[in-house]
Write an enzyme that holds these catalytic residues in place. Structure first.
Site, PDB file in Angstrom:
ATOM      1  N   CYS A   1      -6.597   1.931  -0.996  1.00  0.00           N
ATOM      2  CA  CYS A   1      -7.187   0.753  -1.617  1.00  0.00           C
ATOM      3  C   CYS A   1      -8.066   1.232  -2.773  1.00  0.00           C
ATOM      4  O   CYS A   1      -9.024   1.983  -2.557  1.00  0.00           O
ATOM      5  CB  CYS A   1      -8.032   0.027  -0.571  1.00  0.00           C
ATOM      6  SG  CYS A   1      -8.925  -1.398  -1.194  1.00  0.00           S
TER       7      CYS A   1
ATOM      8  N   CYS B   1      -4.074  -1.612  -8.005  1.00  0.00           N
ATOM      9  CA  CYS B   1      -4.374  -2.210  -6.689  1.00  0.00           C
ATOM     10  C   CYS B   1      -3.093  -2.072  -5.888  1.00  0.00           C
ATOM     11  O   CYS B   1      -2.001  -2.379  -6.401  1.00  0.00           O
ATOM     12  CB  CYS B   1      -4.743  -3.686  -6.859  1.00  0.00           C
ATOM     13  SG  CYS B   1      -4.766  -4.617  -5.304  1.00  0.00           S
TER      14      CYS B   1
ATOM     15  N   HIS C   1      -1.849  -3.715  -3.501  1.00  0.00           N
ATOM     16  CA  HIS C   1      -1.104  -4.969  -3.287  1.00  0.00           C
ATOM     17  C   HIS C   1      -0.133  -5.249  -4.443  1.00  0.00           C
ATOM     18  O   HIS C   1       0.893  -5.898  -4.251  1.00  0.00           O
ATOM     19  CB  HIS C   1      -2.063  -6.154  -3.177  1.00  0.00           C
ATOM     20  CG  HIS C   1      -2.730  -6.309  -1.843  1.00  0.00           C
ATOM     21  ND1 HIS C   1      -3.783  -5.527  -1.452  1.00  0.00           N
ATOM     22  CD2 HIS C   1      -2.497  -7.174  -0.827  1.00  0.00           C
ATOM     23  CE1 HIS C   1      -4.180  -5.907  -0.236  1.00  0.00           C
ATOM     24  NE2 HIS C   1      -3.416  -6.902   0.168  1.00  0.00           N
TER      25      HIS C   1
ATOM     26  N   GLU D   1      -0.435 -11.143   0.579  1.00  0.00           N
ATOM     27  CA  GLU D   1      -0.855 -11.405   1.963  1.00  0.00           C
ATOM     28  C   GLU D   1      -0.063 -12.557   2.566  1.00  0.00           C
ATOM     29  O   GLU D   1       0.264 -12.551   3.745  1.00  0.00           O
ATOM     30  CB  GLU D   1      -2.362 -11.737   2.011  1.00  0.00           C
ATOM     31  CG  GLU D   1      -3.276 -10.544   1.772  1.00  0.00           C
ATOM     32  CD  GLU D   1      -3.170  -9.460   2.827  1.00  0.00           C
ATOM     33  OE1 GLU D   1      -3.013  -9.781   4.018  1.00  0.00           O
ATOM     34  OE2 GLU D   1      -3.222  -8.267   2.452  1.00  0.00           O
TER      35      GLU D   1
ATOM     36  N   ASP E   1      -6.421  -0.184   4.313  1.00  0.00           N
ATOM     37  CA  ASP E   1      -6.575  -1.052   3.137  1.00  0.00           C
ATOM     38  C   ASP E   1      -7.207  -2.347   3.642  1.00  0.00           C
ATOM     39  O   ASP E   1      -7.259  -2.597   4.857  1.00  0.00           O
ATOM     40  CB  ASP E   1      -5.189  -1.343   2.524  1.00  0.00           C
ATOM     41  CG  ASP E   1      -5.261  -2.244   1.306  1.00  0.00           C
ATOM     42  OD1 ASP E   1      -6.266  -2.180   0.561  1.00  0.00           O
ATOM     43  OD2 ASP E   1      -4.317  -3.035   1.076  1.00  0.00           O
ATOM     44  N   SER E   2      -7.643  -3.181   2.701  1.00  0.00           N
ATOM     45  CA  SER E   2      -8.140  -4.495   3.098  1.00  0.00           C
ATOM     46  C   SER E   2      -7.024  -5.303   3.758  1.00  0.00           C
ATOM     47  O   SER E   2      -7.286  -6.173   4.577  1.00  0.00           O
ATOM     48  CB  SER E   2      -8.614  -5.254   1.853  1.00  0.00           C
ATOM     49  OG  SER E   2      -7.530  -5.414   0.948  1.00  0.00           O
TER      50      SER E   2
END
Ligand code: DGL
Length: 255
Positions: free
Chosen positions: A70, A180, A182, A148, A7-8
């Protein structure tokens, strides 16, 4: 059997957690692109370049299957990547179909990154599944940053969601899609904030089911994938191996 999940950033750890629960006897590499996160507010070609680099890296590491944990990376890159690679690549897309099929009436709020919502892949998904025009798309890029930074301040989140949802009459909605990875960290806050009639959907279960099918196709008997074992995970930060699993483990506990 070695599976590369990327994932990012930390969002894909929510998918890794599910994979470790259902398929504990598999070896995992988790790759977070912390030098380039977030993807969802960057130009498509720039993100494609990062994603291609990760896929090449994971193939060199000898993975048998890649999971793009992602939605953003999948929407912009999965088709091109599949044309160039020999190993299976499993992608994720917002669980729009699941939410629509589960609710025969009412609107569905689809949340994702701004980039996901502008891709042809997402637009095609909506065009093919949402024949009665029941979906409403809402970008929530700030949630990527909150996750994050491990910023889960409940008061701040309540105010954030109240502001984002104030433009809708939530009585008209039956569900919300977390498009998403996240956003999955915020499920428990959304459960408190949203009216009880709104169900919350994400694509994590479906993705892990897909991974299981893919490994079975590779002639792995199911007992070999599910037998209890200490799951082996390697953790990479934009191509650099991270010897300590502390950060990974702390996020696994947050899901
Ligand atoms: N976790 C990602 C997704 O599922 C992307 C977040 C970002 O980097 O903007 O879309």
């Amino acid at each position: 059997m070695k599976v590369g999940i990327f994932d990012s950033g930390v969002g894909g750890i929510t998918v890794l957690k599910k994979a470790m629960e259902y398929l504990p006897a598999v070896d995992y590499i988790y790759y977070t692109d912390n030098l380039h996160v977030p993807y969802g507010t960057k130009p498509k070609e720039e993100v494609y370049g990062y994603v291609k680099q990760i896929v090449d890296f994971l193939i060199k590491e000898g993975v048998d299957v890649i999971v793009i944990a992602c939605n953003t990376a999948t929407c912009i890159a999965v088709q091109r990547l599949r044309e160039q690679t020999q190993i299976p690549i499993i992608g994720m897309e917002p669980a729009v179909k699941l939410a629509l099929d589960d609710n025969i009436e009412g609107k569905i709020l689809v949340t994702a990154t701004p980039l996901t919502l502008t891709t042809d892949k997402y637009k095609n998904l909506v065009e093919h599944t949402d024949t009665n025009h029941r979906t409403v798309s809402l970008p929530l890029p700030e949630l990527v940053q909150f996750a994050e930074e491990r910023d889960f301040n409940e008061e701040k989140l309540c105010a954030y969601f109240a502001e984002k949802f104030s433009q809708y009459d939530l009585n008209e909605f039956r569900g919300i899609v977390l498009g998403c990875t996240h956003f999955v960290y915020f499920r428990k806050y959304l459960e408190k904030i949203l009216p009880a009639h709104m169900k919350i959907y994400d694509g994590n279960d479906g993705t892990v089911r897909h991974l299981r099918e893919c490994l079975l196709l590779n002639d792995k008997p199911i007992k070999d994938l599910q037998q209890k074992a200490t799951t082996h995970v390697e953790f990479y930060y934009s191509g650099k191996k991270c010897e300590s699993l502390d950060i990974l483990e702390s996020y696994l506990k947050l899901v």
